[in-house]
Design a protein around this motif. Structure first.
Motif, PDB file in Angstrom:
ATOM      1  N   ARG A 110       0.846  -1.181   0.000  1.00 31.68           N
ATOM      2  CA  ARG A 110       0.000   0.000   0.000  1.00 31.68           C
ATOM      3  C   ARG A 110       0.885   1.235   0.000  1.00 31.68           C
ATOM      4  N   THR A 111       0.484   2.241  -0.757  1.00 25.65           N
ATOM      5  CA  THR A 111       1.230   3.492  -0.824  1.00 25.65           C
ATOM      6  C   THR A 111       0.294   4.663  -0.531  1.00 25.65           C
ATOM      7  N   VAL A 112       0.890   5.804  -0.221  1.00 31.60           N
ATOM      8  CA  VAL A 112       0.104   7.009   0.034  1.00 31.60           C
ATOM      9  C   VAL A 112      -0.746   7.360  -1.180  1.00 31.60           C
ATOM     10  N   GLY A 113      -0.195   7.168  -2.377  1.00 35.67           N
ATOM     11  CA  GLY A 113      -0.923   7.494  -3.594  1.00 35.67           C
ATOM     12  C   GLY A 113      -2.178   6.676  -3.804  1.00 35.67           C
ATOM     13  N   ASP A 114      -2.284   5.519  -3.144  1.00 40.36           N
ATOM     14  CA  ASP A 114      -3.484   4.699  -3.268  1.00 40.36           C
ATOM     15  C   ASP A 114      -4.701   5.352  -2.617  1.00 40.36           C
ATOM     16  N   TYR A 115      -4.486   6.236  -1.654  1.00 39.98           N
ATOM     17  CA  TYR A 115      -5.583   6.786  -0.866  1.00 39.98           C
ATOM     18  C   TYR A 115      -5.686   8.309  -0.940  1.00 39.98           C
ATOM     19  N   LEU A 116      -4.615   8.994  -1.243  1.00 39.78           N
ATOM     20  CA  LEU A 116      -4.640  10.456  -1.299  1.00 39.78           C
ATOM     21  C   LEU A 116      -5.399  10.922  -2.545  1.00 39.78           C
ATOM     22  N   ILE A 196      -1.665   6.171   8.083  1.00 40.67           N
ATOM     23  CA  ILE A 196      -2.880   5.681   7.433  1.00 40.67           C
ATOM     24  C   ILE A 196      -2.563   4.460   6.579  1.00 40.67           C
ATOM     25  N   VAL A 197      -1.449   4.523   5.860  1.00 39.77           N
ATOM     26  CA  VAL A 197      -1.062   3.423   4.969  1.00 39.77           C
ATOM     27  C   VAL A 197      -0.649   2.193   5.765  1.00 39.77           C
ATOM     28  N   ARG A 198       0.020   2.384   6.888  1.00 45.67           N
ATOM     29  CA  ARG A 198       0.664   1.269   7.586  1.00 45.67           C
ATOM     30  C   ARG A 198      -0.207   0.572   8.622  1.00 45.67           C
ATOM     31  N   ARG A 199      -1.303   1.169   9.034  1.00 51.36           N
ATOM     32  CA  ARG A 199      -2.069   0.519  10.098  1.00 51.36           C
ATOM     33  C   ARG A 199      -2.643  -0.812   9.604  1.00 51.36           C
ATOM     34  N   PRO A 200      -2.892  -1.771  10.526  1.00 50.15           N
ATOM     35  CA  PRO A 200      -3.391  -3.093  10.121  1.00 50.15           C
ATOM     36  C   PRO A 200      -4.790  -3.027   9.518  1.00 50.15           C
ATOM     37  N   ARG A 201      -5.097  -4.008   8.707  1.00 47.28           N
ATOM     38  CA  ARG A 201      -6.431  -4.140   8.136  1.00 47.28           C
ATOM     39  C   ARG A 201      -7.456  -4.441   9.219  1.00 47.28           C
ATOM     40  N   ARG A 218     -10.989   8.234   3.376  1.00 40.93           N
ATOM     41  CA  ARG A 218     -11.592   9.328   4.137  1.00 40.93           C
ATOM     42  C   ARG A 218     -10.549  10.044   4.993  1.00 40.93           C
ATOM     43  N   ALA A 219      -9.717   9.262   5.662  1.00 42.60           N
ATOM     44  CA  ALA A 219      -8.690   9.849   6.505  1.00 42.60           C
ATOM     45  C   ALA A 219      -7.683  10.633   5.668  1.00 42.60           C
ATOM     46  N   ALA A 220      -7.254  10.080   4.532  1.00 41.32           N
ATOM     47  CA  ALA A 220      -6.290  10.772   3.673  1.00 41.32           C
ATOM     48  C   ALA A 220      -6.889  12.048   3.103  1.00 41.32           C
ATOM     49  N   ARG A 221      -8.187  12.012   2.775  1.00 44.38           N
ATOM     50  CA  ARG A 221      -8.858  13.213   2.272  1.00 44.38           C
ATOM     51  C   ARG A 221      -8.898  14.297   3.353  1.00 44.38           C
ATOM     52  N   ALA A 222      -9.150  13.902   4.605  1.00 44.72           N
ATOM     53  CA  ALA A 222      -9.145  14.872   5.695  1.00 44.72           C
ATOM     54  C   ALA A 222      -7.757  15.461   5.903  1.00 44.72           C
TER      55      ALA A 222
END
Length: 294
Positions: A110-116, A196-201, A218-222
């Motif tokens: 997972r990368t930051v770009g996946d969610y930002l 956000i990226v590293r926390r467990p599923r 949602r968290a990355a958007r905030a």
């Protein structure tokens, strides 16, 4: 920092009120959680997010009222943004991983770009670059005011013998504390995005993975929204103050009036950008049909 920043602040408060109303209405109509794990995660992250918003508003108001020279008014938005970022960081740490004697884990990257959000992320980067460029120029051209405060006035020499001084001017008196706080906020935003990226599923089933990704987005958007407020509202204040001062001068460099009109022209776009970021913080992303379990 003059009349224009007051107008900017009023518009920002109006936009915030609209965004709060939208968030409340969406929260009332949102019934998308497929199970208790996701419901608890949503409740927990939402509580922390709103705690950060409320604390940020209180701290920002206190900072804004604490300085008679209006430095606090300029730093109020970064303080608010930092509070929201810290609340998102805490909320991510409070999302509970699955419990039980038997667990499963998927091998994934997972990368930051996946969610930002890409458009919002790029807009924040452009706003940060614009603020940096503008503060560099205003710092280089600032001088002391009548009370000896460095970088708080624009000093102009008018041929043949006269001179002018106008202020407040967003020179080093304002730009250095603002730059330090903004840099701290952007570093904090990066740390929060990594968390956000590293926390467990939340789980390994298809529904839980989809809803977990929604929580991360949602968290990355905030985070992106808080970063945008952190740079956007000060950028609006600096644009307004610099344009007001440049347009009020009777003499000075040939570029003074054109730059003043340019800064005044981009001010509505900066306000609209800040409104967008405010909505990103206060209004959660709506799930798609698949994420809602439809």
């Amino acid at each position: 920092m003059g009349g224009f920043p007051i107008i900017v602040t009023v518009l920002y408060l109006v936009v915030s009120a609209i965004a709060v109303t939208m968030s409340w209405r969406r929260a009332r109509s949102a019934r998308h959680a497929p199970d208790g794990v996701h419901q608890e995660a949503v409740r927990r992250t939402t509580r922390w997010r709103w705690a950060g918003v409320i604390v940020g508003l209180v701290l920002g108001a206190g900072v804004a009222a604490s300085d008679p020279l209006e430095l606090g008014a300029l730093l109020a938005a970064p303080v608010f943004g930092l509070s929201v970022l810290v609340s998102v960081l805490v909320s991510e740490s409070r999302v509970a991983p699955p419990r039980g004697a038997t667990r499963s884990a998927a091998v994934e990257v997972r990368t930051v770009g996946d969610y930002l959000p890409r458009r919002l992320g790029w807009a924040v980067a452009v706003a940060a670059a614009g603020l940096t460029a503008l503060l560099t120029v205003t710092t280089a051209t600032g001088g002391p005011d009548d009370f000896g405060n460095p970088g708080r006035a624009l000093k102009l020499h008018c041929p043949p013998t006269t001179s002018e001084g106008h202020g407040p001017w967003p020179g080093s008196f304002y730009s250095i504390p603002l730059a330090v706080l903004a840099l701290l906020g952007l570093v904090t935003a990066y740390v929060v995005l990594r968390s956000i990226v590293r926390r467990p599923r939340l789980g390994s089933t298809g529904d839980l993975v989809r809803m977990d990704d929604l929580l991360r987005r949602r968290a990355a958007r905030a985070v992106a929204g808080a970063g945008g407020i952190l740079v956007g509202l000060p950028l609006a204040g600096v644009c307004a103050t610099a344009s007001w001062t440049l347009l009020a001068t009777a003499c000075g460099p040939a570029w003074g009036k054109p730059v003043g009109w340019f800064l005044l022209a981009v001010l509505p776009a900066v306000i609209a950008f800040t409104a967008w970021c405010t909505t990103a913080v206060l209004v959660p992303e709506k799930p798609t049909a698949d994420e809602a379990g439809a």
